[in-house]
Design a protein around this motif. Structure first.
Motif, PDB file in Angstrom:
ATOM      1  N   ALA A  93       0.814  -1.220   0.000  1.00 49.77           N
ATOM      2  CA  ALA A  93       0.000   0.000   0.000  1.00 49.77           C
ATOM      3  C   ALA A  93       0.849   1.274   0.000  1.00 49.77           C
ATOM      4  O   ALA A  93       0.585   2.209  -0.769  1.00 49.77           O
ATOM      5  CB  ALA A  93      -0.949  -0.010   1.196  1.00 49.77           C
ATOM      6  N   ALA A  94       1.863   1.336   0.851  1.00 51.58           N
ATOM      7  CA  ALA A  94       2.681   2.551   0.958  1.00 51.58           C
ATOM      8  C   ALA A  94       3.437   2.816  -0.341  1.00 51.58           C
ATOM      9  O   ALA A  94       3.513   3.963  -0.805  1.00 51.58           O
ATOM     10  CB  ALA A  94       3.650   2.426   2.128  1.00 51.58           C
ATOM     11  N   ILE A  95       3.980   1.754  -0.935  1.00 55.74           N
ATOM     12  CA  ILE A  95       4.723   1.916  -2.190  1.00 55.74           C
ATOM     13  C   ILE A  95       3.777   2.337  -3.308  1.00 55.74           C
ATOM     14  O   ILE A  95       4.097   3.208  -4.126  1.00 55.74           O
ATOM     15  CB  ILE A  95       5.460   0.616  -2.543  1.00 55.74           C
ATOM     16  CG1 ILE A  95       6.559   0.349  -1.515  1.00 55.74           C
ATOM     17  CG2 ILE A  95       6.035   0.670  -3.944  1.00 55.74           C
ATOM     18  CD1 ILE A  95       7.289  -0.945  -1.717  1.00 55.74           C
ATOM     19  N   GLU A 106      14.242   5.903  -4.939  1.00 53.89           N
ATOM     20  CA  GLU A 106      15.143   5.034  -5.703  1.00 53.89           C
ATOM     21  C   GLU A 106      14.977   3.584  -5.275  1.00 53.89           C
ATOM     22  O   GLU A 106      15.010   2.664  -6.096  1.00 53.89           O
ATOM     23  CB  GLU A 106      16.596   5.487  -5.506  1.00 53.89           C
ATOM     24  CG  GLU A 106      16.949   6.778  -6.206  1.00 53.89           C
ATOM     25  CD  GLU A 106      16.874   6.656  -7.717  1.00 53.89           C
ATOM     26  OE1 GLU A 106      17.188   5.572  -8.245  1.00 53.89           O
ATOM     27  OE2 GLU A 106      16.482   7.647  -8.364  1.00 53.89           O
ATOM     28  N   GLU A 107      14.789   3.384  -3.997  1.00 56.61           N
ATOM     29  CA  GLU A 107      14.607   2.020  -3.479  1.00 56.61           C
ATOM     30  C   GLU A 107      13.324   1.398  -4.020  1.00 56.61           C
ATOM     31  O   GLU A 107      13.297   0.217  -4.393  1.00 56.61           O
ATOM     32  CB  GLU A 107      14.578   2.057  -1.947  1.00 56.61           C
ATOM     33  CG  GLU A 107      14.482   0.677  -1.319  1.00 56.61           C
ATOM     34  CD  GLU A 107      14.451   0.747   0.207  1.00 56.61           C
ATOM     35  OE1 GLU A 107      14.111  -0.286   0.818  1.00 56.61           O
ATOM     36  OE2 GLU A 107      14.751   1.817   0.770  1.00 56.61           O
ATOM     37  N   ASP A 108      12.236   2.206  -4.055  1.00 55.55           N
ATOM     38  CA  ASP A 108      10.963   1.705  -4.575  1.00 55.55           C
ATOM     39  C   ASP A 108      11.075   1.357  -6.056  1.00 55.55           C
ATOM     40  O   ASP A 108      10.531   0.344  -6.511  1.00 55.55           O
ATOM     41  CB  ASP A 108       9.856   2.743  -4.377  1.00 55.55           C
ATOM     42  CG  ASP A 108       9.492   2.935  -2.914  1.00 55.55           C
ATOM     43  OD1 ASP A 108       9.821   2.051  -2.106  1.00 55.55           O
ATOM     44  OD2 ASP A 108       8.880   3.971  -2.587  1.00 55.55           O
ATOM     45  N   ILE A 109      11.769   2.213  -6.793  1.00 56.03           N
ATOM     46  CA  ILE A 109      11.958   1.964  -8.224  1.00 56.03           C
ATOM     47  C   ILE A 109      12.719   0.661  -8.445  1.00 56.03           C
ATOM     48  O   ILE A 109      12.341  -0.170  -9.282  1.00 56.03           O
ATOM     49  CB  ILE A 109      12.698   3.143  -8.886  1.00 56.03           C
ATOM     50  CG1 ILE A 109      11.803   4.383  -8.885  1.00 56.03           C
ATOM     51  CG2 ILE A 109      13.132   2.792 -10.306  1.00 56.03           C
ATOM     52  CD1 ILE A 109      12.496   5.648  -9.337  1.00 56.03           C
ATOM     53  N   LYS A 110      13.779   0.490  -7.676  1.00 54.94           N
ATOM     54  CA  LYS A 110      14.589  -0.728  -7.798  1.00 54.94           C
ATOM     55  C   LYS A 110      13.765  -1.967  -7.449  1.00 54.94           C
ATOM     56  O   LYS A 110      13.916  -3.021  -8.083  1.00 54.94           O
ATOM     57  CB  LYS A 110      15.805  -0.625  -6.878  1.00 54.94           C
ATOM     58  CG  LYS A 110      16.765  -1.787  -7.001  1.00 54.94           C
ATOM     59  CD  LYS A 110      17.986  -1.583  -6.108  1.00 54.94           C
ATOM     60  CE  LYS A 110      18.940  -2.769  -6.221  1.00 54.94           C
ATOM     61  NZ  LYS A 110      20.129  -2.590  -5.347  1.00 54.94           N
ATOM     62  N   LEU A 111      12.886  -1.828  -6.477  1.00 55.57           N
ATOM     63  CA  LEU A 111      12.065  -2.954  -6.042  1.00 55.57           C
ATOM     64  C   LEU A 111      10.985  -3.310  -7.055  1.00 55.57           C
ATOM     65  O   LEU A 111      10.753  -4.486  -7.349  1.00 55.57           O
ATOM     66  CB  LEU A 111      11.412  -2.622  -4.694  1.00 55.57           C
ATOM     67  CG  LEU A 111      10.434  -3.652  -4.131  1.00 55.57           C
ATOM     68  CD1 LEU A 111      11.169  -4.938  -3.759  1.00 55.57           C
ATOM     69  CD2 LEU A 111       9.714  -3.075  -2.919  1.00 55.57           C
ATOM     70  N   THR A 112      10.325  -2.304  -7.608  1.00 52.24           N
ATOM     71  CA  THR A 112       9.140  -2.556  -8.431  1.00 52.24           C
ATOM     72  C   THR A 112       9.426  -2.709  -9.926  1.00 52.24           C
ATOM     73  O   THR A 112       8.615  -3.322 -10.635  1.00 52.24           O
ATOM     74  CB  THR A 112       8.109  -1.434  -8.248  1.00 52.24           C
ATOM     75  OG1 THR A 112       8.697  -0.186  -8.617  1.00 52.24           O
ATOM     76  CG2 THR A 112       7.620  -1.377  -6.811  1.00 52.24           C
ATOM     77  N   THR A 113      10.529  -2.179 -10.406  1.00 49.41           N
ATOM     78  CA  THR A 113      10.804  -2.245 -11.849  1.00 49.41           C
ATOM     79  C   THR A 113      10.811  -3.668 -12.389  1.00 49.41           C
ATOM     80  O   THR A 113      10.161  -3.942 -13.408  1.00 49.41           O
ATOM     81  CB  THR A 113      12.127  -1.524 -12.183  1.00 49.41           C
ATOM     82  OG1 THR A 113      11.984  -0.129 -11.886  1.00 49.41           O
ATOM     83  CG2 THR A 113      12.482  -1.684 -13.650  1.00 49.41           C
TER      84      THR A 113
END
Length: 201
Positions: A93-95, A106-113
């Motif tokens: 939810a937060a992401i 940057e961390e979210d991008i790396k996680l979700t890409t």
């Protein structure tokens, strides 16, 4: 009693008249109607057979050149591992909210890409399987069981992103439609007992 010879003569005359009528009026009409109809039906059946053959070949080619390709195997492994680490919609939810507000770190991008790349390719495949471009029974027999489990793993992520301001129900809807369809599940020999949720219980 009626004269048999007279009756036979009348019957022969009637048959002769009917035959002449068919020859002059009906047969040309039937030929004009039936010949194009036979051509159309034959062409349609040939098209259906050719389409089925091409769809089967596409399924085998996709399995051989895509599912077994090392880059896809690596991408799938990464995406599924990250999805498994957050098994509930609330975990994303937060992401998802950060994404909807264009505040991705940057961390979210790396996680979700990797997850988005993997989902996009699954969506593309699902479109082909649903519209018949890729032969469903062939693919389902080889990989359908796994694909259904993959959707179950991805569902919390997809639902979290759908529920944001930028999201909508169209996100990866073909992947969901395929993986949850009764037909595909039957072709894949999948039952509710095989669900990842059932295994956890």
């Amino acid at each position: 009693m009626a004269d048999p010879i007279s009756i036979s003569t009348e019957a022969a005359n009637a048959a002769s008249v009917l035959s002449a009528f068919c020859s002059t009026d009906v047969l040309p009409w039937l030929q004009a109607l039936l010949v194009p109809l036979v051509i159309v039906v034959t062409a349609y059946l040939a098209w259906r057979v050719q389409r089925d053959v091409l769809a089967r070949r596409t399924a085998f080619d996709y399995i051989a050149t895509h599912e077994l390709a090392q880059d896809w195997i690596d991408l799938s492994a990464t995406a599924l591992k990250q999805l498994a680490a957050r098994p509930k919609k609330d975990d994303w939810a937060a992401i998802a909210t950060s994404w909807s507000q264009a505040e991705f770190s940057e961390e979210d991008i790396k996680l979700t890409t990797p997850i988005f790349h993997w989902l996009n390719r699954r969506e593309f495949l699902s479109i082909g399987l649903l519209n018949g471009s890729v032969h469903q029974p062939t693919y389902a027999e080889w990989w359908g069981f796994n694909l259904i489990g993959e959707w179950e793993r991805a569902e919390p992520f997809v639902r979290a992103f759908r529920s944001t301001d930028r999201g909508d129900d169209g996100f990866f809807c073909k992947f969901e439609e395929l993986a949850t369809s009764d037909t595909f599940r039957q072709l894949s020999d999948w039952t509710p007992a095989n669900s990842i949720h059932a295994n956890k219980a």
